[in-house]
Design an enzyme around this catalytic site. Structure first.
Site, PDB file in Angstrom:
ATOM      1  N   SER A   1       2.936  -2.131  10.515  1.00  0.00           N
ATOM      2  CA  SER A   1       4.375  -2.191  10.818  1.00  0.00           C
ATOM      3  C   SER A   1       5.025  -3.523  10.439  1.00  0.00           C
ATOM      4  O   SER A   1       5.895  -4.025  11.155  1.00  0.00           O
ATOM      5  CB  SER A   1       4.632  -1.854  12.293  1.00  0.00           C
ATOM      6  OG  SER A   1       4.241  -0.525  12.571  1.00  0.00           O
TER       7      SER A   1
ATOM      8  N   HIS B   1      -9.733   1.357   4.547  1.00  0.00           N
ATOM      9  CA  HIS B   1      -8.486   1.489   5.304  1.00  0.00           C
ATOM     10  C   HIS B   1      -8.734   2.405   6.508  1.00  0.00           C
ATOM     11  O   HIS B   1      -9.517   3.349   6.421  1.00  0.00           O
ATOM     12  CB  HIS B   1      -7.399   2.072   4.402  1.00  0.00           C
ATOM     13  CG  HIS B   1      -6.040   1.993   5.032  1.00  0.00           C
ATOM     14  ND1 HIS B   1      -5.607   2.917   5.964  1.00  0.00           N
ATOM     15  CD2 HIS B   1      -5.039   1.095   4.893  1.00  0.00           C
ATOM     16  CE1 HIS B   1      -4.381   2.575   6.362  1.00  0.00           C
ATOM     17  NE2 HIS B   1      -4.021   1.472   5.731  1.00  0.00           N
TER      18      HIS B   1
ATOM     19  N   GLY C   1       2.039   2.278  11.103  1.00  0.00           N
ATOM     20  CA  GLY C   1       3.006   3.374  11.056  1.00  0.00           C
ATOM     21  C   GLY C   1       3.670   3.669  12.383  1.00  0.00           C
ATOM     22  O   GLY C   1       4.293   4.724  12.549  1.00  0.00           O
TER      23      GLY C   1
ATOM     24  N   GLU D   1      -5.849  -4.946  10.302  1.00  0.00           N
ATOM     25  CA  GLU D   1      -4.852  -3.911  10.559  1.00  0.00           C
ATOM     26  C   GLU D   1      -5.196  -3.184  11.856  1.00  0.00           C
ATOM     27  O   GLU D   1      -5.998  -2.238  11.844  1.00  0.00           O
ATOM     28  CB  GLU D   1      -4.836  -2.884   9.420  1.00  0.00           C
ATOM     29  CG  GLU D   1      -4.407  -3.430   8.077  1.00  0.00           C
ATOM     30  CD  GLU D   1      -3.718  -2.356   7.234  1.00  0.00           C
ATOM     31  OE1 GLU D   1      -2.622  -2.628   6.751  1.00  0.00           O
ATOM     32  OE2 GLU D   1      -4.269  -1.257   7.080  1.00  0.00           O
TER      33      GLU D   1
ATOM     34  N   ASN E   1       0.863  -1.185   0.000  1.00  0.00           N
ATOM     35  CA  ASN E   1       0.000   0.000   0.000  1.00  0.00           C
ATOM     36  C   ASN E   1       0.898   1.233   0.000  1.00  0.00           C
ATOM     37  O   ASN E   1       1.454   1.597   1.035  1.00  0.00           O
ATOM     38  CB  ASN E   1      -0.909  -0.024   1.239  1.00  0.00           C
ATOM     39  CG  ASN E   1      -1.794   1.211   1.307  1.00  0.00           C
ATOM     40  OD1 ASN E   1      -1.794   2.040   0.388  1.00  0.00           O
ATOM     41  ND2 ASN E   1      -2.545   1.341   2.388  1.00  0.00           N
TER      42      ASN E   1
ATOM     43  N   GLU F   1      -7.086   4.735   7.710  1.00  0.00           N
ATOM     44  CA  GLU F   1      -6.845   6.161   7.438  1.00  0.00           C
ATOM     45  C   GLU F   1      -8.064   6.785   6.765  1.00  0.00           C
ATOM     46  O   GLU F   1      -8.405   7.939   7.012  1.00  0.00           O
ATOM     47  CB  GLU F   1      -5.572   6.311   6.578  1.00  0.00           C
ATOM     48  CG  GLU F   1      -4.327   6.075   7.425  1.00  0.00           C
ATOM     49  CD  GLU F   1      -3.132   5.537   6.666  1.00  0.00           C
ATOM     50  OE1 GLU F   1      -3.119   5.581   5.426  1.00  0.00           O
ATOM     51  OE2 GLU F   1      -2.198   5.059   7.340  1.00  0.00           O
TER      52      GLU F   1
ATOM     53  N   LYS G   1       0.092   4.242  -0.247  1.00  0.00           N
ATOM     54  CA  LYS G   1      -0.549   5.434   0.338  1.00  0.00           C
ATOM     55  C   LYS G   1      -0.277   6.634  -0.583  1.00  0.00           C
ATOM     56  O   LYS G   1      -0.248   6.462  -1.797  1.00  0.00           O
ATOM     57  CB  LYS G   1      -0.085   5.638   1.783  1.00  0.00           C
ATOM     58  CG  LYS G   1      -0.293   4.345   2.614  1.00  0.00           C
ATOM     59  CD  LYS G   1      -0.165   4.533   4.084  1.00  0.00           C
ATOM     60  CE  LYS G   1      -0.398   3.205   4.799  1.00  0.00           C
ATOM     61  NZ  LYS G   1      -0.345   3.301   6.246  1.00  0.00           N
TER      62      LYS G   1
HETATM   63  P1  13P Z   1       2.678   0.423   7.927  1.00  0.00           P
HETATM   64  O1  13P Z   1       3.237  -0.849   7.338  1.00  0.00           O
HETATM   65  O2  13P Z   1       3.454   1.648   7.531  1.00  0.00           O
HETATM   66  O3  13P Z   1       2.466   0.317   9.400  1.00  0.00           O
HETATM   67  O4  13P Z   1       1.239   0.637   7.272  1.00  0.00           O
HETATM   68  C1  13P Z   1       0.342  -0.407   7.293  1.00  0.00           C
HETATM   69  C2  13P Z   1      -0.814  -0.049   6.471  1.00  0.00           C
HETATM   70  O5  13P Z   1      -1.582   0.839   6.799  1.00  0.00           O
HETATM   71  C3  13P Z   1      -1.001  -0.791   5.216  1.00  0.00           C
HETATM   72  O6  13P Z   1      -2.247  -0.555   4.684  1.00  0.00           O
END
Ligand code: 13P
Length: 268
Positions: free
Chosen positions: A226, A108, A186, A180, A21, A110, A23
């Site tokens: 992570s 997601h 993150g 997740e 991903n 976010e 982002k």
């Molecule tokens: P990280 O791997 O940066 O923690 O992000 C995970 C994520 O949100 C994947 O969709």
């Protein structure tokens, strides 16, 4: 002993899936350069599916860099549930299909937290993706407060209850679920394999209760939050974890390729 002498119970093969991903990262030219680099580092294997999800604006250049009938698939990070119309700033499933997307991330955390996506909207997006032949990668996960209150599993199943409402068995067969935990995204603080496995098992039980054991045994459940080359081995060693949704570590070709190779050699 001959094969016919043994009682053979078919166990569904869930091919590991590693999703990167991106982002809001990588312009079209950066996407093309990244993919050229990644392709040099990896060898295709039937043992692992790989999906990249660039931002909308880099999908076309990513598709060209992958080339026709690439073993690495493309996905998007979001979609609108309508096919077309007056929805300024939105992108539909058919638009994504034409850019060679086969997958789309839906719900997601976010999007849920920063853009106010609600469970009902996410359900509409899951349906819209399926109607257009995109495999939704549905993200669910509890907050830190929910985990600390002992409500990780109930928070996740409450999301699934709405997000998957009304899906037929054949529809659910195309859905991928990504667990997740919000507190792991993150933060550098991944769930332990035990924590992830516990929630994955409850997700599979939820699917079994709502649909049936065949669907539950076949659905792929990914872990995200992570994931790094360092912890991927332990997470992917578990039979309950069918792959990873990788954020930060997927932006670097070396670390993403390492995670893909770990999946390709898992239980080899
Ligand atoms: P990280 O791997 O940066 O923690 O992000 C995970 C994520 O949100 C994947 O969709």
């Amino acid at each position: 002993m001959h094969a016919r002498d043994t009682i053979h119970i078919e166990k569904p093969v869930r091919i590991p899936l590693i999703v990167g991903n991106w982002k809001m990262n990588k312009t079209p030219s950066e996407a093309a350069a990244f993919i050229r680099d990644l392709l040099e580092r990896l060898t295709p294997s039937p043992k692992t599916d790989v999906v990249l999800t660039p931002p909308f604006t880099s999908l076309e250049s990513a598709s060209k860099a992958l080339g026709p009938s690439s073993w690495i698939n493309l996905g998007a990070q979001n979609l609108h549930w309508e096919q077309q119309g007056a929805f300024t700033g939105e992108v539909s499933a058919s638009m994504l299909r034409e850019l060679n997307c086969r997958y789309v991330i839906v719900g997601h955390s976010e999007r849920r937290m920063l853009f106010g996506e609600r469970d009902e909207t996410i359900q509409k997006k899951v349906r819209a993706a399926l109607v257009q032949g995109l495999a939704p990668i549905l993200c669910v996960g509890e907050s830190l407060a929910e985990r600390e209150a002992g409500k990780a599993t109930s928070a996740v199943t409450a999301q699934l209850d709405v997000n998957l409402a009304g899906l037929a068995q054949q529809e659910l067969a195309s859905v991928i679920i990504a667990y997740e935990p919000v507190w792991a995204i993150g933060t550098g603080r991944a769930a332990t394999t035990e924590q992830a496995v516990a929630v994955h098992q409850s997700i599979r039980s939820f699917v079994e209760a709502g649909w049936n054991s065949t669907t539950a045994a076949a659905i792929r459940i990914l872990y995200g939050g992570s994931v790094t080359p360092q912890n991927a081995e332990s997470l992917l060693a578990s039979e309950a974890i069918d792959g990873a949704l990788v954020g930060g570590a997927c932006l670097n070709p070396d670390s993403f390729a390492t995670i893909v190779r770990i999946a390709q050699t898992r239980r080899a």
